[in-house]
Scaffold this active site. Structure first.
Site, PDB file in Angstrom:
ATOM      1  N   ASP A  49       0.841  -1.198   0.000  1.00  0.00           N
ATOM      2  CA  ASP A  49       0.000   0.000   0.000  1.00  0.00           C
ATOM      3  C   ASP A  49       0.875   1.245   0.000  1.00  0.00           C
ATOM      4  O   ASP A  49       1.466   1.604   1.015  1.00  0.00           O
ATOM      5  CB  ASP A  49      -0.913  -0.002   1.233  1.00  0.00           C
ATOM      6  CG  ASP A  49      -1.849   1.199   1.251  1.00  0.00           C
ATOM      7  OD1 ASP A  49      -2.886   1.137   0.583  1.00  0.00           O
ATOM      8  OD2 ASP A  49      -1.517   2.198   1.928  1.00  0.00           O
ATOM      9  N   TYR A  54       3.419   9.572  -0.598  1.00  0.00           N
ATOM     10  CA  TYR A  54       4.500   8.922   0.145  1.00  0.00           C
ATOM     11  C   TYR A  54       5.858   9.072  -0.544  1.00  0.00           C
ATOM     12  O   TYR A  54       6.897   8.839   0.077  1.00  0.00           O
ATOM     13  CB  TYR A  54       4.225   7.429   0.340  1.00  0.00           C
ATOM     14  CG  TYR A  54       2.945   7.083   1.054  1.00  0.00           C
ATOM     15  CD1 TYR A  54       2.188   8.043   1.725  1.00  0.00           C
ATOM     16  CD2 TYR A  54       2.472   5.780   1.056  1.00  0.00           C
ATOM     17  CE1 TYR A  54       1.007   7.713   2.371  1.00  0.00           C
ATOM     18  CE2 TYR A  54       1.290   5.430   1.700  1.00  0.00           C
ATOM     19  CZ  TYR A  54       0.564   6.405   2.343  1.00  0.00           C
ATOM     20  OH  TYR A  54      -0.613   6.061   2.961  1.00  0.00           O
ATOM     21  N   LYS A  79      -2.529   6.240  -4.490  1.00  0.00           N
ATOM     22  CA  LYS A  79      -3.597   7.175  -4.143  1.00  0.00           C
ATOM     23  C   LYS A  79      -3.344   8.557  -4.735  1.00  0.00           C
ATOM     24  O   LYS A  79      -2.195   9.012  -4.793  1.00  0.00           O
ATOM     25  CB  LYS A  79      -3.706   7.312  -2.613  1.00  0.00           C
ATOM     26  CG  LYS A  79      -3.757   5.996  -1.857  1.00  0.00           C
ATOM     27  CD  LYS A  79      -3.742   6.225  -0.343  1.00  0.00           C
ATOM     28  CE  LYS A  79      -3.586   4.930   0.417  1.00  0.00           C
ATOM     29  NZ  LYS A  79      -2.196   4.409   0.403  1.00  0.00           N
ATOM     30  N   HIS A 112      -7.155   9.888  -1.842  1.00  0.00           N
ATOM     31  CA  HIS A 112      -6.481   9.790  -0.549  1.00  0.00           C
ATOM     32  C   HIS A 112      -7.288  10.397   0.603  1.00  0.00           C
ATOM     33  O   HIS A 112      -7.180   9.949   1.752  1.00  0.00           O
ATOM     34  CB  HIS A 112      -5.109  10.466  -0.628  1.00  0.00           C
ATOM     35  CG  HIS A 112      -4.117   9.942   0.339  1.00  0.00           C
ATOM     36  ND1 HIS A 112      -2.774   9.833   0.055  1.00  0.00           N
ATOM     37  CD2 HIS A 112      -4.242   9.480   1.601  1.00  0.00           C
ATOM     38  CE1 HIS A 112      -2.132   9.333   1.099  1.00  0.00           C
ATOM     39  NE2 HIS A 112      -3.004   9.120   2.057  1.00  0.00           N
TER      40      HIS A 112
END
Length: 286
Positions: A49, A54, A79, A112
């Site tokens: 994930d 990120y 996301k 997100h």
């Protein structure tokens, strides 16, 4: 109760299967992400994930590839980041993820958080629907959506379908979930529609590691309190997304299939009125 193992999956509304155990890479530094992802895959995980936000999609995907397991047997999530919640920006995010990962498709793409206002949220969702039509994404969903955001999307889907358009299929809602944040309103809403709930922060960021409720269950089952929490999550029917960069912890978090919490154990961890988030909570925003 269904028996679980390291290969257990849930069926998504899209028709695809999602592994019940995922490996989260939030706040995992890009320079170590490939290495720890390889270790996770070799430890039995088949689900990673990640997210645009990120900044580690590329090393996550390279770790998956270098682990030596066929891409078809693995599951990758990304996301659309909160600041880019619009039709055009979401379209660009999907293409960027495909370019960075080198994958032919992304298994699951989420919004997100419910940022951008109604127009932005629905525009971003439309972009994901079109990406599914184009074969770029297999399943789509949302993250951090409260009931009001879910109902907004559902209403748009009904109107779009009535007008002859493609409303898309909502497969997942990913939110912070653990006994101290059970979110029964969101969980029940999604359960009625067979939308899979994914639990991030399932280990409560170690803030409950010494909680008496968990310690007693850990002693009873000869497990760690983290393993108790993860077992609770999968028995609740959630996909759990623990994160760690420590090899031993990565392995520990996957070792949750040789015991089962009984009804009394689950009642011990039933805290329906609790509201103790350890992360942000966009489920309450407008």
């Amino acid at each position: 109760m269904a028996k679980f193992n390291i290969n257990s999956t849930l069926r998504l509304n899209s028709g695809y299967e999602i592994p019940v155990l995922g490996y989260g890479v939030y706040q995992t530094p890009p320079e170590v992400t490939e290495e720890v992802t390889i270790h996770a895959i070799k430890s039995g995980y088949r689900h990673v994930d990640s997210a645009v936000f990120y900044k580690n999609e590329a090393p996550s995907s390279s770790g998956m590839i270098k682990a030596g397991i066929p891409r078809s047997e693995q599951f990758f999530t990304s996301k659309v980041p909160p600041p880019l919640m619009s039709y055009e920006q979401a379209k660009a995010c999907v293409d960027e993820t495909l370019q960075k990962t080198g994958f032919d498709y992304i298994d699951l793409y989420l919004l997100h958080a419910p940022y951008g206002g109604k127009e932005g949220r629905l525009g971003a969702w439309k972009a994901l629907v079109e990406a599914v039509e184009a074969g770029k994404i297999r399943s789509i969903g949302v993250s951090n959506y409260g009931v009001k955001h879910l109902e907004e999307l559902e209403q748009w889907q009904k109107e779009t379908k009535s007008a002859g358009g493609n409303p898309g299929v909502l497969s997942v809602n990913q939110v912070e979930l653990h006994p101290w944040l059970p979110r029964e309103d969101i969980v029940n809403w999604c359960k009625e529609r067979k939308i899979v709930m994914e639990a991030y922060c399932p280990l409560v960021r170690a803030k409950k590691i010494d909680d008496p409720l968990l310690v007693s269950l850990a002693k009873k089952h000869n497990k760690t309190t983290s393993q108790i929490l993860l077992r609770w999550g999968i028995q609740k029917g959630f996909v759990v997304l623990p994160k760690s960069v420590t090899p031993a912890r990565i392995e520990e978090n996957a070792n949750i299939y040789d015991f089962e919490l009984d009804d009394e154990d689950m009642k011990t961890l039933h805290l329906p009125s609790s509201y103790e988030p350890v992360a942000w909570d966009p489920t309450t925003m407008d």
